[in-house]
Design an enzyme around this catalytic site. Sequence first.
Site, PDB file in Angstrom:
ATOM      1  N   ALA A 321       0.840  -1.202   0.000  1.00 45.37           N
ATOM      2  CA  ALA A 321       0.000   0.000   0.000  1.00 45.37           C
ATOM      3  C   ALA A 321       0.872   1.248   0.000  1.00 45.37           C
ATOM      4  O   ALA A 321       1.846   1.335   0.745  1.00 45.37           O
ATOM      5  CB  ALA A 321      -0.917  -0.002   1.217  1.00 45.37           C
ATOM      6  N   ASP A 323       0.165   4.469   1.198  1.00 46.73           N
ATOM      7  CA  ASP A 323      -0.958   4.961   1.994  1.00 46.73           C
ATOM      8  C   ASP A 323      -1.272   6.436   1.778  1.00 46.73           C
ATOM      9  O   ASP A 323      -2.423   6.844   1.895  1.00 46.73           O
ATOM     10  CB  ASP A 323      -0.699   4.693   3.479  1.00 46.73           C
ATOM     11  CG  ASP A 323      -0.735   3.206   3.797  1.00 46.73           C
ATOM     12  OD1 ASP A 323      -1.403   2.474   3.060  1.00 46.73           O
ATOM     13  OD2 ASP A 323      -0.101   2.777   4.778  1.00 46.73           O
ATOM     14  N   GLY A 325      -0.729   8.225  -1.155  1.00 45.83           N
ATOM     15  CA  GLY A 325      -1.333   8.359  -2.470  1.00 45.83           C
ATOM     16  C   GLY A 325      -2.521   7.462  -2.707  1.00 45.83           C
ATOM     17  O   GLY A 325      -3.406   7.789  -3.499  1.00 45.83           O
ATOM     18  N   TYR A 407      -3.586  -0.526  10.172  1.00 44.20           N
ATOM     19  CA  TYR A 407      -2.508   0.170  10.881  1.00 44.20           C
ATOM     20  C   TYR A 407      -2.944   1.551  11.345  1.00 44.20           C
ATOM     21  O   TYR A 407      -3.749   2.222  10.687  1.00 44.20           O
ATOM     22  CB  TYR A 407      -1.294   0.344   9.961  1.00 44.20           C
ATOM     23  CG  TYR A 407      -0.128  -0.560  10.309  1.00 44.20           C
ATOM     24  CD1 TYR A 407       0.688  -0.274  11.388  1.00 44.20           C
ATOM     25  CD2 TYR A 407       0.151  -1.692   9.565  1.00 44.20           C
ATOM     26  CE1 TYR A 407       1.766  -1.087  11.718  1.00 44.20           C
ATOM     27  CE2 TYR A 407       1.216  -2.518   9.874  1.00 44.20           C
ATOM     28  CZ  TYR A 407       2.022  -2.212  10.952  1.00 44.20           C
ATOM     29  OH  TYR A 407       3.077  -3.015  11.273  1.00 44.20           O
ATOM     30  N   TYR A 409      -1.070   5.178  12.126  1.00 48.38           N
ATOM     31  CA  TYR A 409       0.143   5.982  12.008  1.00 48.38           C
ATOM     32  C   TYR A 409      -0.098   7.276  12.771  1.00 48.38           C
ATOM     33  O   TYR A 409      -0.965   8.070  12.394  1.00 48.38           O
ATOM     34  CB  TYR A 409       0.467   6.279  10.546  1.00 48.38           C
ATOM     35  CG  TYR A 409       0.766   5.045   9.733  1.00 48.38           C
ATOM     36  CD1 TYR A 409       2.039   4.480   9.724  1.00 48.38           C
ATOM     37  CD2 TYR A 409      -0.230   4.421   8.984  1.00 48.38           C
ATOM     38  CE1 TYR A 409       2.314   3.348   8.994  1.00 48.38           C
ATOM     39  CE2 TYR A 409       0.032   3.281   8.239  1.00 48.38           C
ATOM     40  CZ  TYR A 409       1.305   2.744   8.250  1.00 48.38           C
ATOM     41  OH  TYR A 409       1.573   1.608   7.527  1.00 48.38           O
ATOM     42  N   HIS A 462       8.008  -0.225   6.158  1.00 47.92           N
ATOM     43  CA  HIS A 462       7.291   1.047   6.091  1.00 47.92           C
ATOM     44  C   HIS A 462       8.302   2.083   5.623  1.00 47.92           C
ATOM     45  O   HIS A 462       9.200   2.469   6.367  1.00 47.92           O
ATOM     46  CB  HIS A 462       6.735   1.451   7.460  1.00 47.92           C
ATOM     47  CG  HIS A 462       5.784   0.468   8.052  1.00 47.92           C
ATOM     48  ND1 HIS A 462       4.416   0.579   7.929  1.00 47.92           N
ATOM     49  CD2 HIS A 462       6.004  -0.651   8.779  1.00 47.92           C
ATOM     50  CE1 HIS A 462       3.831  -0.422   8.560  1.00 47.92           C
ATOM     51  NE2 HIS A 462       4.773  -1.186   9.075  1.00 47.92           N
ATOM     52  N   ASP A 616      16.116  27.231  -6.023  1.00 46.28           N
ATOM     53  CA  ASP A 616      15.116  27.076  -4.967  1.00 46.28           C
ATOM     54  C   ASP A 616      14.906  25.591  -4.684  1.00 46.28           C
ATOM     55  O   ASP A 616      13.849  25.028  -4.955  1.00 46.28           O
ATOM     56  CB  ASP A 616      13.800  27.747  -5.367  1.00 46.28           C
ATOM     57  CG  ASP A 616      12.792  27.783  -4.225  1.00 46.28           C
ATOM     58  OD1 ASP A 616      13.144  27.397  -3.093  1.00 46.28           O
ATOM     59  OD2 ASP A 616      11.640  28.190  -4.472  1.00 46.28           O
ATOM     60  N   HIS A 627       9.800  -4.128   9.501  1.00 46.26           N
ATOM     61  CA  HIS A 627       9.059  -4.723  10.611  1.00 46.26           C
ATOM     62  C   HIS A 627       9.134  -6.242  10.499  1.00 46.26           C
ATOM     63  O   HIS A 627       8.365  -6.876   9.778  1.00 46.26           O
ATOM     64  CB  HIS A 627       7.601  -4.257  10.580  1.00 46.26           C
ATOM     65  CG  HIS A 627       6.830  -4.673  11.797  1.00 46.26           C
ATOM     66  ND1 HIS A 627       5.514  -4.345  11.985  1.00 46.26           N
ATOM     67  CD2 HIS A 627       7.193  -5.378  12.891  1.00 46.26           C
ATOM     68  CE1 HIS A 627       5.095  -4.837  13.136  1.00 46.26           C
ATOM     69  NE2 HIS A 627       6.102  -5.472  13.696  1.00 46.26           N
TER      70      HIS A 627
END
Length: 700
Positions: A321, A323, A325, A407, A409, A462, A616, A627
């Site tokens: 995933a 997450d 987007g 999950y 976050y 992750h 810039d 994990h």
Amino acid sequence: MKAFSGHPLEPLSADEIRQAAAACRAYADQNGIGSLRFNVISLQEPPKKQLVGYLKAAAAAAGEGAAAAAPPVPLPRRAFVILQLPGLCGVVEAEVDLQAGVSEPSAEAVLSWTTVAGVCALASPDDCLEAEALCKADPQVQQLLKDRYGITDMDSLCCDPWSIHASPVDERAIQCFLYVKTCPEDNAYAHPLDMTPVVGLDSGRVLRIDLPYKCGPGGGPIEWNKENSNYHTALQSCVRTDMKPLNITQPQGPSFSVQGNHISWHNWSFILGFNYREGIVLHDVRYKYGGVTRPVMHRVSLVEMAVPYADPREPYVRKCAFDVGDYGLGYCTFPLTLGCDCLGHIHYFDATLANSKGEPVTISKAICMHEEDTGLLYKHVDYRTGHAESRRGRRLVISHVSTVVNYEYAFYWYLYMDGALGLDIKLTGELSTNMLSPGENPAAPDYGTLVGPGVNAQHHQHMFCARLDPAVGDEDGGRGVVVKELDVETLPWNGLSNPYGNGFRTVETALTSVHGAQRCIAPERGRVWKFVNPELLNPVSKQPVAYKLVPAAHPPLAALPGSLIGRKGHFATKQLWVTPHHDKQNWPAGDYVFGAKDCTGLAVWTKEDAPLLGSDPVVWYSFGVTHVVRPEDFPIMPVEVCGFTLKPAGFFPRNPCLDLPYDKNAASVDNHTNGHANGNGNGNGHANGNGSGSCCSGGA
């Protein structure tokens, strides 16, 4: 509708969301376009050039410099809208002018209406709820559940809606990983089922059902784990009684002040933003020192994450995933609870987003802001006099929590008294579990860890990406900032310059091109990256003022180069990227990630080796954790923390905290006995040297 009088970066109000939706409907009616489904209605931030001019004028109006000036001219207020149309393979992007005083929907308010073909809009909360409902209602799903598992109660079924990595279908779709609850409070992840329906979001039906390793339809019942493993308070048979209260009190209230979305705390000030995709955004972050307020960061936020799983077998190879987007961190935000999620004197901010009907939905207490004690800030004892000076540190915490299916976050943005700025991400929630596959060692699965009888929790990563737009004292938004890499270099043995072998020095290298700025961490070299403003010199060091990015040691992306994960998650293949600023380059994996098979962000932006000096620069910092699942992570996972820190590196001429007052906390209690402390008669003498000083300045 009243004229907008707030800051141009404040999120859209409920009325503005309604106005934008009404304008889009009026445009559709005028042009013979059918029904609209709203995927996003959000603030269209002004172009950076316009915004920098506004911020400079606002700073002058606030009295910065020789004298206060006139208030800045308001910037246009606009909404960015993503729409889904029936039969369209793609989306429509619309920009809507939110003119004050508009009483009727106006098609003329739609400034642009652009079709983007061949992409998929992210999975909104409405999409996820509809996918689960479609899955439960499907007759084939119901029959297979009965035949394979003996399950007929659809209310006990949980269908986790996942975006599909390497999708096997052409349609915009969601895969559902199935679980069972034995009661409403039960932890469903203790009861995974070996069956994965794929739901088409456009057609509104189940497109296919993967039956990975077990028997086919009609092949007899399959045993699934019926042993419960719960964390819900109502299902705990034994709760400890030895916990005593630990209270955080601020009798005089907090030290921060809030005016709309403009926040001041100690010497810091910033604008708090929030949107459907990034969640929290910090704009125009400034620090005041010596009576002068200087910009530190123009904009900072978390802009992507990839969560690839280790199992290479179908259908679990499709578990990765993105997450930010795929779902949107703002869309996945839930209300916070005082006294549980947030302790102390709390200031909450609500967040208003839009649903698929174009209606505003307000998340109460979406963002929490409070102060925390961080322990000792500095201390020194003059052992000759016994005099000690110490100060305790504080930080301002701005946080929100996103629940992305299984999950949680928890995002904590920190501002420290010494000028440091950081992000901690606390990972918690539920492991995504599955049944053991045939041939797997029941005591030691190949790609995960057993957390229950026949229940496998797969290892995964992750990988996060933050977008950092540094200013470092540059009122033009950071155009002149130079990014440098600083390594510690050990000197070779040399009879003259390094005769004892202890010598080392720092080596700075300017990252002057896009290709040269693709960098990896090197903890063995003490590597940091500096954002340097060569136009401002530190009066003490005579070096340009700077902030440094202090990376934490973390693993690289485990997927092989050239793999789909490696291509789509291109941002995670390096820890540092630097690109010239572009108003349309915001998402490192691409504008539309859901269902995509390649990166249309950093991989495209960095093909050409563009120069960075005077460009810039925008810094993309990737970090994360691997994990390797533990049994202790189940049935609910204690937090795993990762993040980064930005620290002043010559931005100030000295420690900026010397003006902190002495403050001895009167609520603290000394519970140890005097006899133990001073039993040998030397306790005070050792603590205070010659006994003439106090342990803290200003009091005994």
